[in-house]
Motif scaffolding. Structure first.
Motif, PDB file in Angstrom:
ATOM      1  N   ARG A 161       1.240   6.030   6.518  1.00  0.00           N
ATOM      2  CA  ARG A 161       0.451   6.120   5.306  1.00  0.00           C
ATOM      3  C   ARG A 161      -0.310   7.446   5.271  1.00  0.00           C
ATOM      4  O   ARG A 161      -0.872   7.894   6.254  1.00  0.00           O
ATOM      5  CB  ARG A 161      -0.530   4.946   5.237  1.00  0.00           C
ATOM      6  N   SER A 162      -0.338   8.074   4.084  1.00  0.00           N
ATOM      7  CA  SER A 162      -1.024   9.349   3.913  1.00  0.00           C
ATOM      8  C   SER A 162      -1.281   9.524   2.432  1.00  0.00           C
ATOM      9  O   SER A 162      -0.605   8.925   1.599  1.00  0.00           O
ATOM     10  CB  SER A 162      -0.154  10.501   4.438  1.00  0.00           C
ATOM     11  N   VAL A 177       4.588   4.824  -7.768  1.00  0.00           N
ATOM     12  CA  VAL A 177       4.836   3.800  -8.782  1.00  0.00           C
ATOM     13  C   VAL A 177       3.502   3.251  -9.287  1.00  0.00           C
ATOM     14  O   VAL A 177       3.257   3.166 -10.492  1.00  0.00           O
ATOM     15  CB  VAL A 177       5.714   2.672  -8.204  1.00  0.00           C
ATOM     16  N   HIS A 178       2.643   2.838  -8.351  1.00  0.00           N
ATOM     17  CA  HIS A 178       1.255   2.492  -8.685  1.00  0.00           C
ATOM     18  C   HIS A 178       0.448   3.743  -8.395  1.00  0.00           C
ATOM     19  O   HIS A 178       0.271   4.123  -7.241  1.00  0.00           O
ATOM     20  CB  HIS A 178       0.782   1.305  -7.840  1.00  0.00           C
ATOM     21  N   ASP A 223      -1.213   3.106  -2.911  1.00  0.00           N
ATOM     22  CA  ASP A 223      -1.050   3.704  -1.589  1.00  0.00           C
ATOM     23  C   ASP A 223       0.180   4.616  -1.554  1.00  0.00           C
ATOM     24  O   ASP A 223       1.087   4.496  -2.377  1.00  0.00           O
ATOM     25  CB  ASP A 223      -0.887   2.615  -0.523  1.00  0.00           C
ATOM     26  N   THR A 224       0.192   5.499  -0.571  1.00  0.00           N
ATOM     27  CA  THR A 224       1.362   6.353  -0.342  1.00  0.00           C
ATOM     28  C   THR A 224       2.228   5.680   0.708  1.00  0.00           C
ATOM     29  O   THR A 224       2.052   5.875   1.906  1.00  0.00           O
ATOM     30  CB  THR A 224       0.935   7.754   0.110  1.00  0.00           C
ATOM     31  N   ARG A 225       3.164   4.862   0.242  1.00  0.00           N
ATOM     32  CA  ARG A 225       4.068   4.109   1.102  1.00  0.00           C
ATOM     33  C   ARG A 225       5.477   4.203   0.535  1.00  0.00           C
ATOM     34  O   ARG A 225       5.665   4.520  -0.635  1.00  0.00           O
ATOM     35  CB  ARG A 225       3.676   2.630   1.179  1.00  0.00           C
ATOM     36  N   VAL A 226       6.429   3.879   1.395  1.00  0.00           N
ATOM     37  CA  VAL A 226       7.816   3.888   0.935  1.00  0.00           C
ATOM     38  C   VAL A 226       7.992   2.929  -0.239  1.00  0.00           C
ATOM     39  O   VAL A 226       8.654   3.247  -1.228  1.00  0.00           O
ATOM     40  CB  VAL A 226       8.772   3.499   2.090  1.00  0.00           C
ATOM     41  N   ASP A 227       7.379   1.737  -0.148  1.00  0.00           N
ATOM     42  CA  ASP A 227       7.573   0.740  -1.195  1.00  0.00           C
ATOM     43  C   ASP A 227       6.659   0.968  -2.406  1.00  0.00           C
ATOM     44  O   ASP A 227       6.590   0.120  -3.297  1.00  0.00           O
ATOM     45  CB  ASP A 227       7.393  -0.678  -0.650  1.00  0.00           C
TER      46      ASP A 227
END
Length: 399
Positions: free
Chosen positions: A301-302, A337-338, A345-349
């Motif tokens: 996460r970043s 996306v969000h 958040d900065t996540r793959v999903d």
């Protein structure tokens, strides 16, 4: 008479969609009449060589247009045999879609071309795609489905000589300038384009205006810069925060057994034997993938999308995820996306690859993207699709 200035933009667009649908349905009705003329031998009855010549005089079509309508009419209409029995249309699913006005004669031509090679059960997939996208995108899907069908076939025993695949002509003129022309195989060309692309981007707009250079000029300047970078091997251009990376995707078992093919990030297939050779001199980044090809554990996460997360997005999306877009990963931004500003958040999903055009479209138009079962799903604005049908990009996953 409708007063057009009183209609909203959405109502005007919806009206265009409805009227084009009616035009396409009428085109289908015309093709049925053409098919009936063909069945009854109207050309001979009227003293013409063929039905195309009849139509050229009747409706003032040129030769190619008349030929195309006669050919499409034959594909979408049933035939009567010499014994009097009726044979169903060769493209029954496409015929049903054309009768609804959902696809055009150009769509039918593209589907027909692909179905010369694809098995009959693929017609539904091709027509479903034609209902959503332009003929050019449907043609790309057909090519990728065809390649997927035959990718495990054995390679030819007598390949083209290596010396004929990569060629470079380099000459210095009397003025001192150098001129070059090159031909590269698919893999070498993809590696070269990957190196050149980040250096050939337009310069940021300044007070003097946008970058005035043409694409050829930008690429020429990029090649000159690439030469300088090569002389300083410790300094390489970057993409997404990491040194230039050429991404190939394939099943590990296929790589080990030297069967099938890998897919470059521009969609170009590369035979397994070339992949194994490339792996001898390149870093390999393994990823754990789920059953739907979504990365399960890459990066951290970043606030910004890290190199690890971007690699995961490349492995999942294979390029711009917007339905119908074939832009490769190197032309894409990572989009929240969000949105980050809204607490995302900065996540793959929570990330998706989008080319600059579709990234702007998502931010400024009625198009929406959501994550469903770990994959990006898009919804068109109501004027385009009142039912808001979920859509995914099948071009990058066709194979």
């Amino acid at each position: 008479m409708i007063d057009l200035p009183l209609l909203s933009t959405g109502e005007l667009l919806r009206g265009i969609v409805d009227e084009v649908t009616e035009i396409r349905a009428r085109d289908y009705a015309v093709m049925q009449k053409i098919a009936e003329l063909n069945r009854r031998g109207a050309a001979a009855e009227l003293g013409y060589k063929n039905l195309q010549d009849v139509l050229r005089h009747a409706v003032r079509w040129d030769k190619n247009t008349a030929k195309r309508w006669v050919e499409q009419a034959a594909l979408l209409s049933s035939e009567i045999t010499l014994t009097g029995s009726e044979v169903a249309a060769r493209l029954p699913i496409a015929a049903a879609a054309a009768a609804e006005g959902a696809v055009s004669i150009d769509h039918v031509a593209v589907v027909a071309e692909a179905m010369k090679t694809l098995p009959a059960e693929r017609e539904g997939q091709m027509v479903d795609y034609a209902r959503q996208f332009a003929p050019a995108a449907v043609r790309v899907l057909g090519k990728r489905l065809i390649y997927a069908l035959f990718q495990s076939d054995p390679e030819p025993r007598d390949p083209e000589p290596e010396s004929a695949r990569n060629r470079l002509t380099l000459r210095q003129s009397k003025t001192g300038d150098w001129k070059l022309a090159a031909t590269m195989d698919a893999l070498t060309g993809a590696k070269f384009a990957t190196l050149l692309d980040p250096l050939a981007k337009p310069r940021p707009t300044t007070a003097e205006g946008p970058d005035p250079r043409s694409l050829d000029e930008r690429q020429g300047d990029a090649l000159a810069e690439l030469v300088d970078l090569t002389l300083r091997a410790d300094q390489l251009p970057e993409h997404g925060g990491e040194p230039v990376t050429l991404t190939l995707t394939m099943r590990y078992q296929d790589l080990a057994e030297q069967i099938g093919a890998a897919t470059l990030d521009n969609g170009e297939p590369i035979p397994a034997d070339q992949v194994r050779q490339l792996a001898c001199s390149a870093g390999i980044i393994p990823m754990v993938m789920g059953s739907r090809s979504q990365p399960l554990d890459v990066g951290r996460r970043s606030r910004l999308f890290t190199a690890g997360i971007r690699r995961a997005l490349v492995a999942r999306d294979h390029g711009c995820a917007f339905p119908g877009c074939h832009r490769p990963p190197k032309h894409c931004d990572a989009h929240h996306v969000h949105h980050w500003a809204d607490g995302g958040d900065t996540r793959v999903d929570n990330g998706v690859l989008l080319c600059r055009h579709h990234h702007t479209l998502i931010h400024r138009s009625g198009w929406e993207v959501t994550m469903e079962h770990g994959l990006p799903v898009f919804y068109a604005p109501a004027w385009l699709d009142p039912l808001r049908t979920p859509r995914r990009n099948q071009l990058h996953t066709a194979a």
